[in-house]
Design a protein around this motif. Structure first.
Motif, PDB file in Angstrom:
ATOM      1  N   TRP A  43     116.561  82.028   2.342  1.00 36.60           N
ATOM      2  CA  TRP A  43     116.859  80.830   1.548  1.00 36.60           C
ATOM      3  C   TRP A  43     117.956  81.148   0.522  1.00 36.60           C
ATOM      4  CZ3 TRP A  43     114.939  75.969   2.020  1.00 36.60           C
ATOM      5  CH2 TRP A  43     115.188  75.074   0.969  1.00 36.60           C
ATOM      6  N   PRO A  44     118.982  80.275   0.296  1.00 33.65           N
ATOM      7  CA  PRO A  44     119.140  78.913   0.831  1.00 33.65           C
ATOM      8  C   PRO A  44     120.026  78.831   2.053  1.00 33.65           C
ATOM      9  CG  PRO A  44     120.644  79.217  -0.986  1.00 33.65           C
ATOM     10  CD  PRO A  44     119.922  80.524  -0.825  1.00 33.65           C
ATOM     11  N   GLY A  45     120.435  80.008   2.600  1.00 32.09           N
ATOM     12  CA  GLY A  45     121.246  79.969   3.815  1.00 32.09           C
ATOM     13  C   GLY A  45     120.534  79.305   4.973  1.00 32.09           C
ATOM     14  N   GLU A  46     119.201  79.322   4.898  1.00 31.36           N
ATOM     15  CA  GLU A  46     118.418  78.667   5.933  1.00 31.36           C
ATOM     16  C   GLU A  46     118.763  77.179   6.043  1.00 31.36           C
ATOM     17  OE1 GLU A  46     113.787  77.402   6.165  1.00 31.36           O
ATOM     18  OE2 GLU A  46     114.179  79.529   5.789  1.00 31.36           O
ATOM     19  N   LEU A  47     119.025  76.533   4.900  1.00 27.82           N
ATOM     20  CA  LEU A  47     119.350  75.110   4.925  1.00 27.82           C
ATOM     21  C   LEU A  47     120.640  74.835   5.704  1.00 27.82           C
ATOM     22  CD1 LEU A  47     118.560  73.753   1.339  1.00 27.82           C
ATOM     23  CD2 LEU A  47     117.461  73.129   3.497  1.00 27.82           C
ATOM     24  N   ILE A  48     121.629  75.721   5.564  1.00 23.46           N
ATOM     25  CA  ILE A  48     122.900  75.526   6.273  1.00 23.46           C
ATOM     26  C   ILE A  48     122.682  75.594   7.778  1.00 23.46           C
ATOM     27  CG2 ILE A  48     125.221  76.445   6.593  1.00 23.46           C
ATOM     28  CD1 ILE A  48     125.089  77.531   3.736  1.00 23.46           C
ATOM     29  N   GLY A  49     121.923  76.611   8.198  1.00 21.33           N
ATOM     30  CA  GLY A  49     121.650  76.736   9.631  1.00 21.33           C
ATOM     31  C   GLY A  49     120.850  75.568  10.167  1.00 21.33           C
ATOM     32  N   SER A  56     112.328  72.223   6.045  1.00 22.52           N
ATOM     33  CA  SER A  56     112.683  73.576   5.600  1.00 22.52           C
ATOM     34  C   SER A  56     112.317  73.785   4.140  1.00 22.52           C
ATOM     35  CB  SER A  56     114.175  73.811   5.822  1.00 22.52           C
ATOM     36  OG  SER A  56     114.568  75.066   5.300  1.00 22.52           O
ATOM     37  N   TRP A  57     112.609  72.770   3.295  1.00 22.60           N
ATOM     38  CA  TRP A  57     112.287  72.890   1.866  1.00 22.60           C
ATOM     39  C   TRP A  57     110.784  72.976   1.647  1.00 22.60           C
ATOM     40  CZ3 TRP A  57     109.546  69.858  -1.598  1.00 22.60           C
ATOM     41  CH2 TRP A  57     109.685  70.196  -2.949  1.00 22.60           C
TER      42      TRP A  57
END
Length: 408
Positions: A105-111, A153-154
Motif C-alpha cells: 500500500w498505496p501502490g496496490e491502488l494503482i495496480g 482494496s481500501w
C-alpha cells in the motif's frame, strides 16, 4: 507473506484461466489463423512472463521492486489481449490476485485501478463508442469497476491495519502481563525481606526495652538492696535496713513482672506524673539521707502513658546515678509543663564528671547503661536528653518530651 494466504490463487488459478481463454480463442478464431497466431503468441508471452518472474522465483515474491515489475508487465500484456479480444477479460481475476497479494500500500491502488480499467473496457466492449452516449456508458462501466475494486482494496487494507493493531495490543498486553508477573515475584521477595527485617527489628526493639526495664527495675532494686544490707552489717538498728531491703526486693519483683508484660510503672497506676515523681523523690531522699527539693511549674497537661513512663524512669535513673557516683549533699528536681512539651531537670552539687566520656553510644563508667537507656527512651518519643557536668561542679540532666508523646 500474502503468498501463504492465497497460494493456489497465485500459483495455479492464473494458468488455468489462461488455458481456458486460450482454448476459447482457438475455438473462436480457428478460421482466422493470422489473428489466432498473434493471440496465442501473446498468451505464450504472458505465461512465460508469469513463470519466469513469479513461479520460478519464490525467494523474491516478498521483494517489492521485482514484484512491481512483474505485475506491471502482466497488466500490460493483459491490456493488449483485452483490446484485441474482450473475452480475455476473464483473465483479469488473475491480475487482481497478483495486485492484491504482491503490491504494498498505496501502490496496490494503482495496480487495482489499472486492472479495473481493463476489466471495465472488456465489459463495455460491445458498447458503441462513436457517440457521446456510448463514451459516457463506457466510462461509467469503467468507473464502476475502478471505484468498486479500489474501495474493496481500501477496506482490505483497513482490515489489515485493524488486525495489526489488535495483534500489537495483544502483544503489548502479553508483555505487560509478563512484566507484571515479574514485578509480583519481585514484590513477593521484597515482602519476605521486609517481614524478616520487621521481625529482626521487633526482636531488637524488644531486647532494648527489656534491657531498659531490667536496668530501671531489677538493677536499681538490687543496688538498693545491696546498699541496705551493707549498711546493716555495721549498724545497731540492722533490722531497719533489712526491712528496707525486703521492701525494695518486693517492689523490684513487682516492677519486673510489670516490665515483662509491658505495663505502666506501678507509681503511675493510681497517681499523676507529678505525684509519682514526688513519691520517688521522697522515698529516695529518705533512703539515702540526701535533701531533695522538688519543683513543679506550669499547668499539668494530659500526656501519653509512654511519655509519663519515660519521664518517671528518667527521674529514677538520674537519682540512682546521684546516689552511686555524685557524692552530693543537695539535689533539685524540676518538672516543667510548657505549651508543647514537658521537661524534667535533675541537678546535684556532687563531684560531677566529664560528659565527653559518656555518650549514648559509648557510656562512661559513671554513666553505665543508664544514660544509654534514657537516651533511647526519650529519643523514641521525639524528645531530647542533655547532660551538663564538670568535675567538681555537679551534674544537670534534662529530659524533654513533646506533649503528644508520638513515637519516632
Amino acid at each position: 507473506m500474502k503468498e501463504q494466504v492465497w497460494p493456489r490463487r497465485l500459483t495455479v488459478v492464473p494458468y488455468v484461466l489462461l488455458a481456458c481463454v486460450a482454448a476459447v480463442t482457438i475455438m473462436i478464431k480457428r478460421e482466422q489463423p493470422r489473428s489466432l497466431t498473434v493471440d496465442l503468441v501473446l498468451c505464450g508471452l504472458i505465461g512465460l512472463w508469469t513463470v519466469g518472474m513469479f513461479t520460478l522465483r519464490p525467494g523474491r515474491r516478498t521483494e517489492t521492486r521485482p514484484m512491481a515489475i512483474f505485475v506491471a508487465g502482466f497488466v500490460l500484456l493483459l491490456a493488449v489481449l483485452v483490446v484485441r479480444d474482450p473475452w480475455f477479460g476473464f483473465l483479469t481475476p488473475a491480475g487482481y490476485f497478483y495486485t492484491f497479494a504482491l503490491l504494498p500500500w498505496p501502490g496496490e491502488l494503482i495496480g487495482i485501478g489499472a486492472v479495473a480499467v481493463i476489466a471495465g473496457w472488456a465489459q463495455s466492449y460491445d458498447v458503441p463508442k462513436t457517440n457521446v452516449l456510448g463514451l459516457l456508458g463506457c466510462a461509467a462501466v469503467i468507473g464502476v469497476n475502478v471505484i468498486g475494486m479500489c474501495l474493496a482494496s481500501w477496506l482490505g487494507r483497513r482490515g489489515e491495519v485493524l488486525s495489526q493493531q489488535r495483534q500489537d495490543a495483544v502483544d503489548a498486553l502479553t508483555e505487560t502481563n509478563r512484566r507484571l508477573e515479574e514485578t509480583l515475584a519481585e514484590n513477593a521477595v521484597l515482602h519476605d525481606q521486609l517481614l524478616t527485617q520487621a521481625r529482626e527489628a521487633g526482636v531488637i526493639d524488644e531486647r532494648q526495652r527489656m534491657a531498659r526495664e531490667i536496668h530501671d527495675t531489677l538493677a536499681q532494686g538490687l543496688t538498693g538492696i545491696v546498699t541496705q544490707l551493707q549498711a546493716a552489717e555495721n549498724a545497731d538498728d540492722w533490722r531497719r535496713h533489712v526491712s528496707t531491703a525486703v521492701g525494695l526486693a518486693r517492689e523490684s519483683l513487682t516492677e519486673a513482672r510489670r516490665s515483662v508484660h509491658a505495663l505502666r510503672p506501678q507509681p503511675l497506676q493510681s497517681a499523676t506524673l507529678g505525684e509519682a515523681i514526688a513519691d520517688v523523690v521522697r522515698r529516695w531522699s529518705a533512703l539515702h539521707g540526701i535533701d531533695v527539693q522538688l519543683t513543679t511549674t506550669g499547668t499539668p497537661r494530659v500526656m501519653t502513658p509512654e511519655a509519663e513512663s519515660t519521664l518517671l524512669r528518667a527521674a529514677q535513673e538520674a537519682l540512682v546515678n546521684v546516689a552511686k557516683y555524685a557524692q552530693a549533699t543537695r539535689v533539685g528536681v524540676t518538672l516543667s509543663y510548657m505549651e508543647k512539651e514537658v521537661a524534667l531537670d535533675v541537678r546535684d552539687d556532687g563531684v560531677g564528671f566529664d560528659p565527653a566520656r559518656s555518650t549514648p553510644s559509648v557510656p562512661s563508667v559513671a554513666g553505665g547503661f543508664g544514660l544509654v537507656a534514657m537516651h533511647q527512651r526519650v529519643e523514641a518519643l521525639n524528645g531530647t536528653l542533655s547532660v551538663e557536668s564538670e568535675p567538681g561542679l555537679g551534674t544537670a540532666i534534662s529530659a524533654t518530651v513533646p506533649l503528644s508523646g508520638a513515637s519516632a
